[in-house]
Design an enzyme around this catalytic site. Structure first.
Site, PDB file in Angstrom:
ATOM      1  N   MET A 213       0.796  -1.203  -0.041  1.00 30.90           N
ATOM      2  CA  MET A 213       0.087   0.095  -0.004  1.00 30.90           C
ATOM      3  C   MET A 213       0.810   1.138   0.107  1.00 30.90           C
ATOM      4  O   MET A 213       0.362   2.437   0.131  1.00 30.90           O
ATOM      5  CB  MET A 213      -0.728  -0.080   1.256  1.00 30.90           C
ATOM      6  CG  MET A 213      -2.003  -0.998   1.288  1.00 30.90           C
ATOM      7  SD  MET A 213      -3.564  -0.658   2.088  1.00 30.90           S
ATOM      8  CE  MET A 213      -2.908  -0.293   3.913  1.00 30.90           C
TER       9      MET A 213
ATOM     10  N   HIS B 237       9.182   0.679   3.519  1.00 31.57           N
ATOM     11  CA  HIS B 237      10.375   0.785   4.195  1.00 31.57           C
ATOM     12  C   HIS B 237      11.139  -0.247   4.146  1.00 31.57           C
ATOM     13  O   HIS B 237      11.151  -1.064   3.129  1.00 31.57           O
ATOM     14  CB  HIS B 237       9.992   1.120   5.732  1.00 31.57           C
ATOM     15  CG  HIS B 237       8.693   0.074   6.260  1.00 31.57           C
ATOM     16  ND1 HIS B 237       8.847  -1.378   6.185  1.00 31.57           N
ATOM     17  CD2 HIS B 237       7.215   0.244   6.423  1.00 31.57           C
ATOM     18  CE1 HIS B 237       7.766  -2.003   6.528  1.00 31.57           C
ATOM     19  NE2 HIS B 237       6.919  -1.103   6.605  1.00 31.57           N
TER      20      HIS B 237
ATOM     21  N   HIS C 126       9.462  -3.757   3.320  1.00 30.89           N
ATOM     22  CA  HIS C 126       8.827  -4.068   2.165  1.00 30.89           C
ATOM     23  C   HIS C 126      10.289  -4.368   1.242  1.00 30.89           C
ATOM     24  O   HIS C 126      10.330  -5.311   0.358  1.00 30.89           O
ATOM     25  CB  HIS C 126       8.487  -2.808   1.443  1.00 30.89           C
ATOM     26  CG  HIS C 126       7.094  -2.507   2.122  1.00 30.89           C
ATOM     27  ND1 HIS C 126       7.082  -1.303   3.016  1.00 30.89           N
ATOM     28  CD2 HIS C 126       5.928  -2.975   1.977  1.00 30.89           C
ATOM     29  CE1 HIS C 126       5.780  -1.329   3.637  1.00 30.89           C
ATOM     30  NE2 HIS C 126       4.807  -2.113   2.928  1.00 30.89           N
TER      31      HIS C 126
ATOM     32  N   GLN D 256     -10.229  -2.124   3.176  1.00 27.50           N
ATOM     33  CA  GLN D 256     -10.029  -2.659   4.422  1.00 27.50           C
ATOM     34  C   GLN D 256      -9.851  -1.654   5.520  1.00 27.50           C
ATOM     35  O   GLN D 256      -9.372  -1.847   6.433  1.00 27.50           O
ATOM     36  CB  GLN D 256      -8.394  -3.284   4.191  1.00 27.50           C
ATOM     37  CG  GLN D 256      -7.464  -2.349   3.732  1.00 27.50           C
ATOM     38  CD  GLN D 256      -6.193  -3.166   3.189  1.00 27.50           C
ATOM     39  OE1 GLN D 256      -6.149  -3.897   2.438  1.00 27.50           O
ATOM     40  NE2 GLN D 256      -5.299  -3.397   4.090  1.00 27.50           N
TER      41      GLN D 256
ATOM     42  N   ASP E 151       2.376  -9.081   9.477  1.00 29.84           N
ATOM     43  CA  ASP E 151       0.786  -9.325   9.500  1.00 29.84           C
ATOM     44  C   ASP E 151       0.552 -10.971   9.476  1.00 29.84           C
ATOM     45  O   ASP E 151       0.095 -11.474   8.364  1.00 29.84           O
ATOM     46  CB  ASP E 151       0.176  -8.569   8.200  1.00 29.84           C
ATOM     47  CG  ASP E 151       0.833  -6.978   8.051  1.00 29.84           C
ATOM     48  OD1 ASP E 151      -0.010  -6.480   8.995  1.00 29.84           O
ATOM     49  OD2 ASP E 151       1.527  -6.652   7.295  1.00 29.84           O
TER      50      ASP E 151
ATOM     51  N   GLN F 117      -2.909 -12.071   8.536  1.00 31.12           N
ATOM     52  CA  GLN F 117      -3.363 -11.933   7.042  1.00 31.12           C
ATOM     53  C   GLN F 117      -2.485 -12.809   6.306  1.00 31.12           C
ATOM     54  O   GLN F 117      -3.258 -13.352   5.214  1.00 31.12           O
ATOM     55  CB  GLN F 117      -2.825 -10.552   6.755  1.00 31.12           C
ATOM     56  CG  GLN F 117      -2.817 -10.335   5.365  1.00 31.12           C
ATOM     57  CD  GLN F 117      -2.532  -8.773   4.931  1.00 31.12           C
ATOM     58  OE1 GLN F 117      -2.845  -7.659   5.388  1.00 31.12           O
ATOM     59  NE2 GLN F 117      -1.122  -8.671   4.228  1.00 31.12           N
TER      60      GLN F 117
ATOM     61  N   LEU G 198       8.977  -3.008  11.955  1.00 33.60           N
ATOM     62  CA  LEU G 198       8.737  -2.068  11.083  1.00 33.60           C
ATOM     63  C   LEU G 198       7.327  -1.712  10.453  1.00 33.60           C
ATOM     64  O   LEU G 198       6.776  -2.903  10.209  1.00 33.60           O
ATOM     65  CB  LEU G 198       9.762  -2.132   9.566  1.00 33.60           C
ATOM     66  CG  LEU G 198      11.248  -1.750  10.126  1.00 33.60           C
ATOM     67  CD1 LEU G 198      12.180  -2.183   8.723  1.00 33.60           C
ATOM     68  CD2 LEU G 198      11.333  -0.554  10.616  1.00 33.60           C
TER      69      LEU G 198
END
Length: 268
Positions: free
Chosen positions: A26, A30, A33, A57, A147, A150, A181
């Protein structure tokens, strides 16, 4: 690196790729990612990154409008990590008929933990992930273990829908002091930043002792942080086992910022 914003351009760019890994983001990228992109780059011939702030979401009182958007910096990081194609659609490209009337049902696991605290959250997450998997047609999809719920639900969706995709988890990346992070860390004030470390302290205490009480004691000693949950489960987020692999997960609000974290646990 190609940057495409609509479906025809994505189809054309995707057609020239082989052995494709997708990393969905999204934005507000950082080092976490970057770790996803780096692992994808190491394990696949081609890397396709998506960049889309998914409105489905976010609840009515959540931070969709103020969620950080840093497109130029995001593209710079993607380029540095060797991304081949970035798909950065607008809301109208992703949802041309408006918000979808049919959404992915996450099942019972989507109603607990984050699903209980954020009703409808996983319906929105799984719906956009499913759409992006259909649009990008990857061989592999990389998601962060930060996550964890998820990631578990995405794996279940891919399995239950018979999608021919290998979902791979990447370990959580942390600051030197242990803070996981997150794009939302930038919301923390200088006073709130040290208080946020209670999440990782509580998880580490739970992992070291195998006891939720040890983690709860850390939160009790940091009353300015409002605990949402701290739980110990099995690796699939079911009831905690008597011994062997487990998972500790927590969510808490630090000032106006809600943070989540988790660690693996080995119960003796």
């Amino acid at each position: 690196m190609k940057v495409v914003t609509d479906r025809p351009a994505l189809r054309e760019a995707r057609g020239g790729l082989d052995d494709v890994a997708v990393v969905m983001t999204m934005g507000a990228l950082h080092d976490g990612h970057a770790a996803l992109l780096r692992q994808a780059r190491a394990e696949a011939k081609s890397v396709l990154m998506t960049l889309f702030v998914n409105p489905l979401q976010f609840g009515p009182n959540e931070d969709f409008d103020r969620y950080p958007r840093t497109m130029e910096a995001d593209l710079e990081l993607a380029r540095a990590e060797g991304v081949d194609v970035v798909f950065a659609p607008t809301r109208d490209v992703m949802y041309p008929q408006g918000e979808p009337s049919v959404r992915v049902e996450p099942g019972p696991l989507g109603l607990v933990l984050e699903g209980a605290s954020r009703p409808g959250f996983f319906h929105g997450v799984l719906t956009v992930v499913n759409k992006l998997l259909q649009l990008t047609r990857p061989d592999y999809a990389y998601f962060g273990e930060k996550d964890y719920q998820q990631l578990t639900l995405i794996r279940a969706m891919v399995r239950d829908f018979d999608l021919p995709i290998d979902v791979r988890g990447v370990p959580t990346v942390r600051e030197a002091d242990g803070l996981a992070l997150s794009s939302r860390n930038r919301y923390l004030s200088p006073d709130e930043r040290p208080a946020a470390l209670v999440l990782s302290r509580a998880l580490n205490a739970t992992a070291a002792t195998g006891s939720i009480e040890a983690g709860l004691a850390e939160f009790a000693a940091t009353p300015e942080v409002k605990l949402d949950y701290l739980v110990l489960t099995d690796p699939m987020l079911g009831p905690a086992p008597d011994r062997g692999p487990a998972r500790a997960l927590t969510a808490a609000r630090v000032g106006g910022t809600r943070l989540i974290d988790n660690v693996g646990v080995e119960l003796p």
